[in-house]
Write an enzyme that holds these catalytic residues in place. Structure first.
Site, PDB file in Angstrom:
ATOM      1  N   ARG A   1       5.069 -12.838   9.889  1.00 10.20           N
ATOM      2  CA  ARG A   1       5.835 -11.397   9.520  1.00 10.20           C
ATOM      3  C   ARG A   1       7.249 -11.574  10.297  1.00 10.20           C
ATOM      4  O   ARG A   1       7.633 -12.529  11.037  1.00 10.20           O
ATOM      5  CB  ARG A   1       5.657 -10.650  10.577  1.00 10.20           C
ATOM      6  CG  ARG A   1       3.475  -9.931  10.549  1.00 10.20           C
ATOM      7  CD  ARG A   1       3.026  -9.257  11.053  1.00 10.20           C
ATOM      8  NE  ARG A   1       3.626  -7.645  10.498  1.00 10.20           N
ATOM      9  CZ  ARG A   1       2.722  -7.523   9.798  1.00 10.20           C
ATOM     10  NH1 ARG A   1       2.264  -7.953   9.528  1.00 10.20           N
ATOM     11  NH2 ARG A   1       2.935  -6.075   9.172  1.00 10.20           N
TER      12      ARG A   1
ATOM     13  N   GLU B   1       1.074  -0.858   0.069  1.00  4.37           N
ATOM     14  CA  GLU B   1      -0.305  -0.090  -0.034  1.00  4.37           C
ATOM     15  C   GLU B   1       0.867   1.284  -0.052  1.00  4.37           C
ATOM     16  O   GLU B   1       1.949   1.720   0.743  1.00  4.37           O
ATOM     17  CB  GLU B   1      -0.692  -0.316   1.326  1.00  4.37           C
ATOM     18  CG  GLU B   1      -2.027   1.293   1.002  1.00  4.37           C
ATOM     19  CD  GLU B   1      -2.726   1.059   2.441  1.00  4.37           C
ATOM     20  OE1 GLU B   1      -3.012   0.489   3.523  1.00  4.37           O
ATOM     21  OE2 GLU B   1      -3.474   2.611   2.152  1.00  4.37           O
TER      22      GLU B   1
ATOM     23  N   LYS C   1       4.447   0.573  10.217  1.00  2.34           N
ATOM     24  CA  LYS C   1       4.556   1.498   9.115  1.00  2.34           C
ATOM     25  C   LYS C   1       4.029   2.690   9.438  1.00  2.34           C
ATOM     26  O   LYS C   1       4.574   4.252   9.471  1.00  2.34           O
ATOM     27  CB  LYS C   1       3.803   1.601   7.706  1.00  2.34           C
ATOM     28  CG  LYS C   1       4.816   1.489   6.491  1.00  2.34           C
ATOM     29  CD  LYS C   1       3.687   1.029   5.503  1.00  2.34           C
ATOM     30  CE  LYS C   1       3.040  -0.025   4.492  1.00  2.34           C
ATOM     31  NZ  LYS C   1       2.522  -0.009   3.282  1.00  2.34           N
TER      32      LYS C   1
HETATM   33  P1  ATP Z   1       2.604  -2.382   8.290  1.00  2.00           P
HETATM   34  O1  ATP Z   1       1.976  -3.546   8.628  1.00  2.00           O
HETATM   35  O2  ATP Z   1       4.581  -1.869   8.419  1.00  2.00           O
HETATM   36  O3  ATP Z   1       2.167  -1.184   8.123  1.00  2.00           O
HETATM   37  P2  ATP Z   1       1.526  -3.910   6.016  1.00  2.00           P
HETATM   38  O4  ATP Z   1       1.381  -4.818   6.407  1.00  2.00           O
HETATM   39  O5  ATP Z   1       0.695  -2.659   6.196  1.00  2.00           O
HETATM   40  O6  ATP Z   1       2.495  -3.169   6.869  1.00  2.00           O
HETATM   41  P3  ATP Z   1       1.558  -3.090   3.069  1.00  2.00           P
HETATM   42  O7  ATP Z   1       1.988  -1.936   2.478  1.00  2.00           O
HETATM   43  O8  ATP Z   1       0.860  -3.877   2.814  1.00  2.00           O
HETATM   44  O9  ATP Z   1       2.015  -2.932   4.372  1.00  2.00           O
HETATM   45  O10 ATP Z   1       2.204  -4.968   2.878  1.00  2.00           O
HETATM   46  C1  ATP Z   1       2.663  -5.192   1.933  1.00  2.00           C
HETATM   47  C2  ATP Z   1       3.203  -6.581   1.921  1.00  2.00           C
HETATM   48  O11 ATP Z   1       4.282  -6.266   2.687  1.00  2.00           O
HETATM   49  C3  ATP Z   1       2.198  -7.390   2.759  1.00  2.00           C
HETATM   50  O12 ATP Z   1       1.903  -8.772   1.776  1.00  2.00           O
HETATM   51  C4  ATP Z   1       2.551  -7.790   4.070  1.00  2.00           C
HETATM   52  O13 ATP Z   1       1.538  -8.586   4.173  1.00  2.00           O
HETATM   53  C5  ATP Z   1       3.636  -7.816   3.651  1.00  2.00           C
HETATM   54  N1  ATP Z   1       4.069  -7.544   4.817  1.00  2.00           N
HETATM   55  C6  ATP Z   1       4.486  -6.301   5.729  1.00  2.00           C
HETATM   56  N2  ATP Z   1       4.764  -6.329   6.686  1.00  2.00           N
HETATM   57  C7  ATP Z   1       5.554  -7.710   6.861  1.00  2.00           C
HETATM   58  C8  ATP Z   1       6.932  -8.061   7.889  1.00  2.00           C
HETATM   59  N3  ATP Z   1       7.545  -7.217   9.372  1.00  2.00           N
HETATM   60  N4  ATP Z   1       7.047  -9.150   7.597  1.00  2.00           N
HETATM   61  C9  ATP Z   1       6.740  -9.357   6.629  1.00  2.00           C
HETATM   62  N5  ATP Z   1       5.855  -9.223   5.582  1.00  2.00           N
HETATM   63  C10 ATP Z   1       5.128  -8.318   5.792  1.00  2.00           C
HETATM   64 MG    MG Z   2      -1.414  -3.823   4.860  1.00  2.00          MG
END
Ligand code: ATP
Ligand code: MG
Length: 562
Positions: free
Chosen positions: A267, A37, A277
Site C-alpha cells: 500500500r 468499494e 477510508k
Molecule cells: P481503505 O483501507 O482506505 O479503507 P480499502 O482497501 O477499503 O481502502 P477499497 O475501495 O476496497 O478501499 O480499495 C480499492 C483498491 O484500492 C483495493 O484493491 C485496495 O487494495 C487499493 N488500495 C486501497 N488503499 C490503498 C493504498 N493506501 N495504497 C495502494 N492501494 C490501495
Molecule cells: Mg477494501
C-alpha cells in the site's frame, strides 16, 4: 501520456506480465480491474492502485475494468459511485463500456454457491459468530469442525434457499465452504461465503436478503470478467489460496481461457497523512474538515480542489514504484512531482499579501501605463497579458528594509529595485505614522526603464512583484498545511487518537490584493503567485471576492535532497 513512458522502470508486476507474455499470453489479452468499494471517496492510495491496474493494461494494449465491489449494503452509496467515476476520469483513465458491479453477479454467485452445496463443498452452519471464531481455533493447532459440517446436502440446499427467501433473521445461519479445518491458513478453515442481511442495497434494493462475502465474490467476479492479473494490496496475500479454491471448485473455473492470478503489492503510506477510508469518513462526519473534497484531505477530490494536477499524481505513482515491502513515503516527494508539473504549466500572476504603499513621485496621478507581462516563461504559447501601472502601487512589506544587511537586493532607502515587467524605482523617502510604523514609501521611477531594463545597462539585481493600487482586487487566500503533525499516522502511540495530532495551522485564511487577471482564473487552473506559491481558484466565491487555495509553496526541499 507518451512522455511518461520514458520514466518507466521494471517492477515485479511488469516482470510477471512480461513472463506471461513470453510464455504465450497475447499482450492484448492482459486484463486487469480496479475494484473500489463505493463506501467513500478515492484517496491517493487508491490512485496508486488504479495507476497500476490501468497502467499495466494500457502498456500492453489490454483492458482494465472498473468494478464496484458492492457486496456490503451497509455503507455503500450511489454518490460515492459517481465521485469514483469522476476521479478516475480526471486522472486520465477510461474503462470504456466496462463498468461493472459485483452486484451485477449476485444471481450468478448464488448459483455458484448452490453448486458448491450440491458438490458437498459447502454447508449451512448455525454457529454464532463467537462460536465460529472459537471453533476455527488458532494457527499451530487444528480447529474444531462445526457440528453442522456434515449436514446432508439436501438440508443445506433447502436452508440456503429459505435464507434467500427471507425466512430467517440475520445471524441465524451462514453458508460456509467446506475446505480444511486443520489448514495453517485460518481463512481456509471453512470460511463463511454467504450471510443473511436484511438491508437495502444501493443498486439491487430489497431483492436480496443474503449477500456474498468479499472473498467469495471478488475472485468469482474476476473469473466472470476474464481478468488475467488481479492486482491488490499486500493484506490480501493470505486470501490468495481461497481465491484460487473458489475458482477451481466451481464450474466457472472450467470455462476459463486464462485462470486469473492474484498479485499483491505494498500500500501507499504517506508522511503526515491518514489514509484509512473509515477514518477519513470520521473526519467528514465530525466536521473536522469541510467535506470529502476539503483541500487538506488526501482524497483525489480534495487534491483536485487544492490544485494538484493528474499528471503530478501519475508521475508520483510511477516514481514510487511497486514493491512488496510496506514503507512510509515522504510527502515531500509528492510535492516535488507536483512542483515539477506546476512549474511547466502554471500561469504566473502577481498578488500582494502584506501591502506597503509606494507612491511614484514623478508619475501623474491620473496616468496609467499598460505593460506586457509573460504568462509562463516555461511555455511561450501561454502568451502575455497586460498589467496596469500607476502612481500608487503596493509591494510586499517584506520587500522593503530600512536598515538592510549586506547583499540585500530588494528595496531600501536610496536603493534601486526592479518592479516585475514594469520600471526600476529608487526609494527617496520613508513615511511613518506617529507610532514610527512605516506607512508609505516615496520613490522615483526611471521612466526610461519601461519593461524593466535600465537604458544605460546598469545592474539592478533585485526584482519584486507589485500590484497597481487603483486596479488591484481584493481576494481571499486559503493557506494550507498538512492536516496532521505526526509523521507516521498509520502507527499511533497506544491510547492516542488521530485527532490528537491535528495541525491547528492546517488552514489559515488571509485577505490579499491581486492583479485583475486573476478574477478570470478558473477553478483547477494552475497558477503561480510570483515569488510566493502555487495556487488555484476555489469554486467558492465570497460575494464578489475570489478565493484561492494554496496548492504548494515554491520551495522544494526534496529536490535539494535528491
Ligand atoms: P481503505 O483501507 O482506505 O479503507 P480499502 O482497501 O477499503 O481502502 P477499497 O475501495 O476496497 O478501499 O480499495 C480499492 C483498491 O484500492 C483495493 O484493491 C485496495 O487494495 C487499493 N488500495 C486501497 N488503499 C490503498 C493504498 N493506501 N495504497 C495502494 N492501494 C490501495
Ligand atoms: Mg477494501
Amino acid at each position: 501520456m507518451a512522455e511518461e513512458s520514458e520514466k518507466r522502470s521494471m517492477h515485479f508486476i511488469r516482470q510477471v506480465i512480461a513472463e506471461d507474455i513470453a510464455r504465450g499470453l497475447p499482450p492484448s489479452a492482459v486484463h486487469t480491474r480496479f475494484p473500489p468499494e463505493p463506501n467513500g471517496c478515492l484517496h491517493i492510495g487508491h490512485a496508486k492502485a488504479f495507476c497500476i491496474d490501468f497502467g499495466m493494461a494500457l502498456e500492453n494494449g489490454g483492458k482494465c475494468n472498473l468494478r464496484f465491489d458492492d457486496t456490503n449494503p451497509d455503507k455503500e452509496e450511489t454518490r460515492f459511485v459517481d465521485s469514483i467515476r469522476e476521479d478516475i476520469h480526471w486522472m486520465g483513465f477510461d474503462w470504456e463500456d466496462r463498468e461493472y458491479y459485483a452486484s451485477d453477479y449476485f444471481e450468478k454467485l448464488y448459483e455458484l454457491a448452490e453448486e458448491l452445496i450440491k458438490a458437498g463443498k459447502a454447508y449451512v452452519c448455525e454457529l454464532s459468530s463467537e462460536e465460529f471464531k472459537d471453533y476455527r481455533g488458532v494457527p499451530g493447532a487444528p480447529g474444531k469442525p462445526s457440528p453442522w459440517r456434515d449436514r446432508p446436502v439436501d438440508e443445506s440446499l433447502d436452508l440456503f434457499r429459505r435464507m434467500r427467501a427471507g425466512e430467517f433473521d440475520e445471524g441465524r445461519y451462514v453458508l460456509r465452504a467446506k475446505i480444511d479445518m486443520a489448514s495453517p491458513n485460518l481463512l481456509m478453515r471453512d470460511p463463511a461465503i454467504y450471510r443473511i442481511k436484511k438491508q437495502q442495497h444501493h443498486r439491487t434494493g430489497a431483492s436480496w436478503c443474503v449477500y456474498p462475502m468479499y472473498d467469495f465474490a471478488h475472485c468469482l467476479s474476476d473469473a466472470i470478467e476474464g481478468i488475467t492479473h488481479s492486482l491488490c494490496t499486500l493484506e490480501f496475500d493470505v486470501h490468495r489460496a481461497l481465491y484460487d479454491w473458489f475458482i477451481d471448485n466451481t464450474s466457472i473455473g472450467e470455462s476459463l481461457k486464462y485462470h486469473p492470478r492474484q498479485y499483491e503489492f505494498a500500500r501507499l503510506n504517506l508522511t503526515y497523512t491518514m489514509m484509512s477510508k473509515r477514518k477519513l469518513q470520521q473526519l467528514v462526519a465530525e466536521g473536522v474538515v469541510d467535506g470529502w473534497d476539503d483541500p487538506r484531505m488526501p482524497t483525489l477530490s480534495g487534491m483536485r480542489r487544492r490544485g494538484y494536477t493528474p499528471k503530478a499524481i501519475r508521475d508520483f505513482c510511477e516514481v514510487i514504484g511497486v514493491t512488496k515491502f510496506n514503507s512510509l513515503t515522504d510527502i515531500a516527494l509528492l510535492e516535488h512531482c507536483l512542483r515539477q508539473d506546476l512549474n511547466r504549466v502554471a500561469l504566473r500572476r502577481m498578488a500582494v499579501f502584506d501591502p506597503l504603499e509606494v507612491e511614484i513621485e514623478n508619475w501623474d496621478e491620473g496616468y496609467f501605463d499598460s505593460l506586457d507581462a509573460v504568462n509562463n516563461p516555461e511555455d511561450e504559447s501561454a502568451g502575455t497579458r497586460k498589467v496596469t501601472f500607476g502612481k500608487r502601487i503596493y509591494i510586499e512589506r517584506a520587500d522593503f528594509c530600512e536598515n538592510p544587511p549586506k547583499k540585500y537586493y530588494r528595496l531600501s532607502p536610496g536603493a534601486e529595485v526592479r518592479l516585475r515587467y514594469a520600471y526600476i524605482i529608487r526609494c527617496k523617502e520613508v513615511v511613518k505614522d506617529g507610532g514610527g510604523n512605516i506607512v508609505k514609501l516615496v520613490c522615483t521611477a526611471d521612466l526610461d526603464s519601461r519593461g524593466g531594463t535600465a537604458p544605460d545597462g546598469r545592474k539592478v539585481k533585485g526584482t519584486i512583484h507589485w500590484v497597481d493600487a487603483k486596479h488591484a482586487r481584493r481576494a481571499v487566500v486559503r493557506l494550507y498545511e498538512n492536516l496532521f503533525t505526526r509523521e507516521d499516522m498509520g502507527d499511533l502511540p497506544e491510547g492516542s487518537d488521530f485527532k490528537d495530532f491535528l495541525n491547528p495551522n492546517s488552514l489559515v485564511k488571509k485577505d490579499v490584493l491581486v492583479e485583475p487577471a486573476l478574477l478570470e482564473a478558473k477553478p483547477g487552473e494552475p497558477l503561480q503567485f510570483e515569488r510566493n506559491a502555487y495556487f488555484t481558484a476555489d469554486p467558492d466565491l465570497r460575494g464578489e471576492t475570489a478565493v484561492f487555495n494554496r496548492t504548494v509553496t515554491l520551495k522544494d526541499s526534496y529536490a535539494k535532497l535528491a
